[in-house]
Design a protein around this motif. Structure first.
Motif, PDB file in Angstrom:
ATOM      1  N   THR A 146       0.851  -1.181   0.000  1.00 17.78           N
ATOM      2  CA  THR A 146       0.000   0.000   0.000  1.00 17.78           C
ATOM      3  C   THR A 146       0.878   1.218   0.000  1.00 17.78           C
ATOM      4  N   LEU A 147       0.230   2.388   0.050  1.00 15.55           N
ATOM      5  CA  LEU A 147       0.987   3.627  -0.012  1.00 15.55           C
ATOM      6  C   LEU A 147       1.886   3.748   1.206  1.00 15.55           C
ATOM      7  N   PRO A 148       3.185   3.924   1.047  1.00 24.02           N
ATOM      8  CA  PRO A 148       4.079   4.043   2.203  1.00 24.02           C
ATOM      9  C   PRO A 148       3.729   5.271   3.037  1.00 24.02           C
ATOM     10  N   GLY A 149       3.962   5.154   4.363  1.00 26.31           N
ATOM     11  CA  GLY A 149       3.693   6.281   5.245  1.00 26.31           C
ATOM     12  C   GLY A 149       4.541   7.491   4.922  1.00 26.31           C
ATOM     13  N   LYS A 150       5.725   7.242   4.456  1.00 24.39           N
ATOM     14  CA  LYS A 150       6.604   8.355   4.110  1.00 24.39           C
ATOM     15  C   LYS A 150       6.015   9.177   2.977  1.00 24.39           C
ATOM     16  N   VAL A 151       5.360   8.515   2.038  1.00 26.13           N
ATOM     17  CA  VAL A 151       4.734   9.239   0.928  1.00 26.13           C
ATOM     18  C   VAL A 151       3.619  10.127   1.451  1.00 26.13           C
ATOM     19  N   ALA A 152       2.803   9.602   2.369  1.00 22.00           N
ATOM     20  CA  ALA A 152       1.726  10.413   2.950  1.00 22.00           C
ATOM     21  C   ALA A 152       2.293  11.600   3.715  1.00 22.00           C
ATOM     22  N   GLN A 153       3.351  11.361   4.470  1.00 19.12           N
ATOM     23  CA  GLN A 153       3.975  12.460   5.220  1.00 19.12           C
ATOM     24  C   GLN A 153       4.542  13.505   4.271  1.00 19.12           C
ATOM     25  N   THR A 154       5.220  13.005   3.209  1.00 17.35           N
ATOM     26  CA  THR A 154       5.798  13.952   2.246  1.00 17.35           C
ATOM     27  C   THR A 154       4.709  14.742   1.550  1.00 17.35           C
ATOM     28  N   ALA A 155       3.612  14.057   1.214  1.00 17.97           N
ATOM     29  CA  ALA A 155       2.501  14.743   0.556  1.00 17.97           C
ATOM     30  C   ALA A 155       1.910  15.807   1.471  1.00 17.97           C
ATOM     31  N   CYS A 156       1.767  15.471   2.741  1.00 18.05           N
ATOM     32  CA  CYS A 156       1.206  16.426   3.694  1.00 18.05           C
ATOM     33  C   CYS A 156       2.138  17.623   3.883  1.00 18.05           C
ATOM     34  N   MET A 157       3.415  17.339   4.060  1.00 13.82           N
ATOM     35  CA  MET A 157       4.389  18.420   4.219  1.00 13.82           C
ATOM     36  C   MET A 157       4.434  19.284   2.968  1.00 13.82           C
ATOM     37  N   SER A 158       4.429  18.632   1.779  1.00 14.01           N
ATOM     38  CA  SER A 158       4.461  19.386   0.535  1.00 14.01           C
ATOM     39  C   SER A 158       3.227  20.267   0.398  1.00 14.01           C
TER      40      SER A 158
END
Length: 812
Positions: A659-671
């Motif tokens: 599934t979508l890695p947590g790091k991607v979600a964090q990066t998306a949120c930060m971005s």
């Protein structure tokens, strides 16, 4: 004296008259009349006659009695003589009667002897003439039967042996005159037969080539079958054959084995069913013409003519049709004609002595090889169908194997096939590009629902997926990836199979085949599939859910790359750990696609934020700010919360659950937060905003506080402390500086690490301050402080001046 001589002369003449025959008395009498004394001579002649008369009379008187007696006796004898005459007459009559039969018999005998002699002469002549006639009859029969070479031999024997022995008869002369005409006729007829033969083989080249290629195909199939039998043969049978001392033929079969001999007999019968070149074309005209021209002493003329005509036919055969590339039958017809041509030449080479030689055939083959390769390169370049290219490759291999079986070198054809391999690969890439795009376009980008173990097993057969935790969940359940994952994986395997099909029968080693397949697969992964994934990611109207699913899908495809490695190794029998073995670039391809999807997620979020910001409608001259956040910002925060809620509901371990890695979600949120902060600042500083009141800044500050409240709430787990708030730190410090009007602290502490407004850029502060000092409009921000307006204006001017000095100092 004269009279004495005359008397003597007359005496002599008289003696001659008496003694000479009366027939010769003329000259004597002429001599008397030529003289002058013929009267005197007449007197003497009369005197001499009288003397003789007296002597006769005396003699008659002396013999008269005897004469009378004789007469008397004669009279007596007359009666007897009359009787004798009658008897003789009677006897003669009898003799004549009897002699007629004898004469008839003698005449018949004479005629018979004459006929016998004529017959003997005729037989003798016929003995010499019959061989000539027989030979000529034989010649005519041979000519009628069109057996011209024996006729020419017969003609030669007739001219040299038979005609000289027969003699100079008229028919021999006619035959001799006809011999040159017959030779000319035989030569012309044989040449006509040769032309018919050349036309026949030109027409039958296609059929001959087709037959030869069928024979080669049967032979190849037999060799493959025997090879398979040889590999599967048991050691027990081999030991038995060794004990029997039998010899194994080159195909690995035992000719003395009852079982094998039966197989070979059947195969031989099958092979015999396919006619050879000699069964399709009657080569007797060329043999006959060759022998005839050899006998006529014109062999060189015949050889030159034959080779010249065959070269012309070769050029016609090697000229392909303009539409040959459209169908496989066009190529097949082209190859059949070439094979048929060289099968005939090979047959002529091995069945005649010197009509064609090896150098001539090799010269023709070099010409044919160059023109054939050039034609194939030209026409195959028009082909866009991989199936047609594959069929063409198989046809070229059969074409090469057929001619190689006749001793022709075909290495250049296999080199050309290796060149066509690149073209085939490009066509495959184009075809698979369409397949991948179709799969991506038709995909619903949703996890695959599985209602039964059968469905699960069907998908597991298409794609190597293993998840122990998912196996524990009862049916129905959902697989984490969408339909495009098994479909893409199946297409990758199909592509590998397609590459393998082309590499078959090219006389390549397993390592070369493995290397070729891996390189082609790498092109498919890095170029075609990568571009298709980029296309799917970059196309319009791609939602965040689709992008999330693409990341999940690419993660699973990345994990399946080692299965592709094993699959290639299994079909090529080359271990994956072989030295210099090409590695698949699938991992990097799918990583790049996943990173592109991640970037697209970030970009899409930012675009959504920009769309909400376009709804912002600030009253930049407002005297007093509101107590609540702006409507557009509230909607934006609600959208971000729902979006990141979808992210957080996904399992966080990408390796286990894909599934979508947590790091991607964090990066998306930060971005998203950074982009929101930057966009708000740009909104505040944009050129269209010429004046900003303190009330507007207060409302803007309320909106920023709403953003900070969103960041502080932790929409995506995993952030440490207030990390997410750092996205708004620049905006927060700037607004604090203006709302608190703490310029003294900013100017005093600028440049220090412990500065309270460390993230405030003097350029940004100066630009905003310039917007605040504008008093050209009635609704000036300091209009409410009319008493202190002058002091405030001076204060702003002072701060502006100080900021400019600060900027100038830093630039220096």
């Amino acid at each position: 004296m004269a009279s004495a001589e005359t008397a003597a002369e007359h005496e002599r003449i008289l003696r001659e008259i008496e003694s000479t025959d009366t027939n010769c008395i003329g000259p004597t009498l002429r001599s008397v009349y030529d003289g002058q004394e013929h009267g005197l001579f007449m007197d003497k002649l009369e005197g001499r006659i009288r003397n003789h008369d007296r002597e006769i009379e005396k003699m008659c008187n002396h013999h008269f009695q005897g004469f009378v007696d004789s007469i008397t006796e004669l009279l007596k004898v007359r009666g007897e003589a009359q009787k004798l005459k009658c008897q003789v007459t009677e006897t003669n009559q009898k003799l004549q009667n009897d002699g007629k039969e004898l004469l008839t018999s003698m005449d018949e005998l004479r005629q018979c002897r004459l006929q016998q002699r004529n017959i003997a002469t005729t037989i003798d002549k016929l003995t010499h003439c019959l061989p000539v006639l027989e030979m000529y009859s034989k010649l005519q029969e041979q000519m009628r039967a069109k057996r011209y070479y024996p006729a020419l031999r017969t003609l030669e024997h007739l001219e040299e042996s038979c005609l000289p022995q027969a003699g100079s008869y008229r028919f021999c002369t006619i035959m001799a005159e006809n011999i040159p005409r017959l030779r000319t006729h035989i030569r012309d007829v044989s040449m006509s037969d040769l032309k018919d033969f050349l036309e026949s083989i030109r027409k039958h080249s296609d059929k001959i080539g087709e037959t030869a290629m069928k024979q080669a195909q049967v032979q190849i199939a037999r060799d493959n079958a025997v090879t398979s039998q040889q590999r599967s043969a048991s050691g027990r049978r081999i030991r038995k054959e060794m004990c029997l001392g039998t010899k194994v033929d080159r195909n690995g079969s035992n000719p003395f084995s009852e079982k094998d001999s039966g197989i070979l007999d059947v195969e031989d019968e099958e092979e015999n069913e396919i006619p050879g070149a000699q069964d399709l074309v009657d080569f007797s005209p060329v043999y006959r013409c060759l022998h005839i021209y050899t006998v006529l002493g014109a062999r060189d003329t015949f050889e030159n003519y034959y080779r010249k005509q065959r070269r012309k036919q070769a050029r016609l055969v090697l000229q392909p049709h303009s539409n040959m590339h459209e169908t496989l039958e066009g190529y097949r017809h082209y190859f059949n004609q070439i094979v048929g041509f060289f099968v005939v030449e090979d047959h002529i080479l091995h069945t005649t002595q010197g009509l064609v030689n090896r150098a001539y055939v090799e010269e023709l083959w070099e010409l044919a090889l160059s023109k054939t390769i050039a034609a194939l390169r030209t026409h195959s370049s028009y082909c866009t169908d991989p199936d047609l290219i594959l069929d063409l490759k198989n046809l070229i291999v059969l074409f090469a194997d057929t001619l190689q079986g006749y001793g022709f070198p075909v290495n250049q054809l296999f080199d050309m096939l290796l060149e066509m391999r690149d073209q085939y690969g490009e066509i495959l890439l184009k075809k698979w590009n369409q397949s991948f795009r179709q799969i991506l376009d038709q995909d619903n980008y949703s996890p695959i629902p599985v209602a039964s173990p059968e469905e699960y097993q069907r998908i597991a057969c298409q794609f190597p997926f293993q998840d122990p935790e998912l196996d524990k969940i009862p049916f129905p359940k959902k697989l984490p990836f969408s339909e495009f994952v098994p479909k893409v994986y199946s297409q990758l395997k199909e592509f590998i199979y397609a590459c393998l099909k082309y590499s078959e029968d090219l006389h390549l080693s397993s390592t070369e085949i493995d290397d070729m397949i891996r390189k082609s697969t790498n092109l498919l992964l890095t170029r075609t599939l990568s571009h298709c994934l980029q296309y799917a990611i970059k196309k319009k109207n791609v939602g965040l859910a689709e992008l999330v699913q693409i990341i999940i899908n690419t993660t699973h495809l990345e994990q399946s790359c080692h299965y592709l490695e094993e699959f290639i190794s299994n079909i090529t029998n080359v271990p994956p750990d072989t030295i210099n073995a090409t590695k698949l670039y699938g991992t990097s391809t799918f990583k790049d696609a996943r990173h592109a999807a991640e970037e697209e997620i970030y970009t899409n979020l930012n675009q959504k934020i920009d769309q909400f910001l376009q709804l912002a409608d600030y009253d930049w001259t407002a005297a007093q700010g509101g107590a609540q956040a702006s409507d557009y910002l509230s909607d934006l925060i609600a959208f971000l919360c729902s979006t990141f809620a979808v992210f957080t509901h996904l399992p966080g371990n990408a390796i286990e659950h894909a599934t979508l890695p947590g790091k991607v979600a964090q990066t998306a949120c930060m971005s998203a937060c950074k982009h929101l902060s930057t966009s708000l600042l740009q909104l505040l500083l944009e050129a269209d905003v010429r004046q900003v009141s303190m009330g507007a800044l207060q409302q803007f500050n309320v909106d920023v506080k709403e953003c900070e409240r969103f960041a502080r709430a932790g929409p995506v787990p995993g952030f440490q402390g207030d990390t997410l708030l750092l996205a708004f730190i620049d905006l927060r410090q700037l607004l604090d500086l203006f709302t608190q009007w703490d310029w003294s602290t900013y100017l005093a502490d600028y440049g220090r690490p412990t500065c309270k407004y460390l993230r405030v850029n003097p350029h940004t502060a100066l630009a905003l301050l310039e917007k605040m000092k504008d008093t050209s409009r009635k609704n000036n921000m300091f209009a409410q402080f009319r008493k202190n307006e002058r002091d405030k204006q001076k204060l702003i001017d002072t701060v502006v001046k100080q900021l400019r000095n600060l900027i100038a100092t830093n630039q220096a």
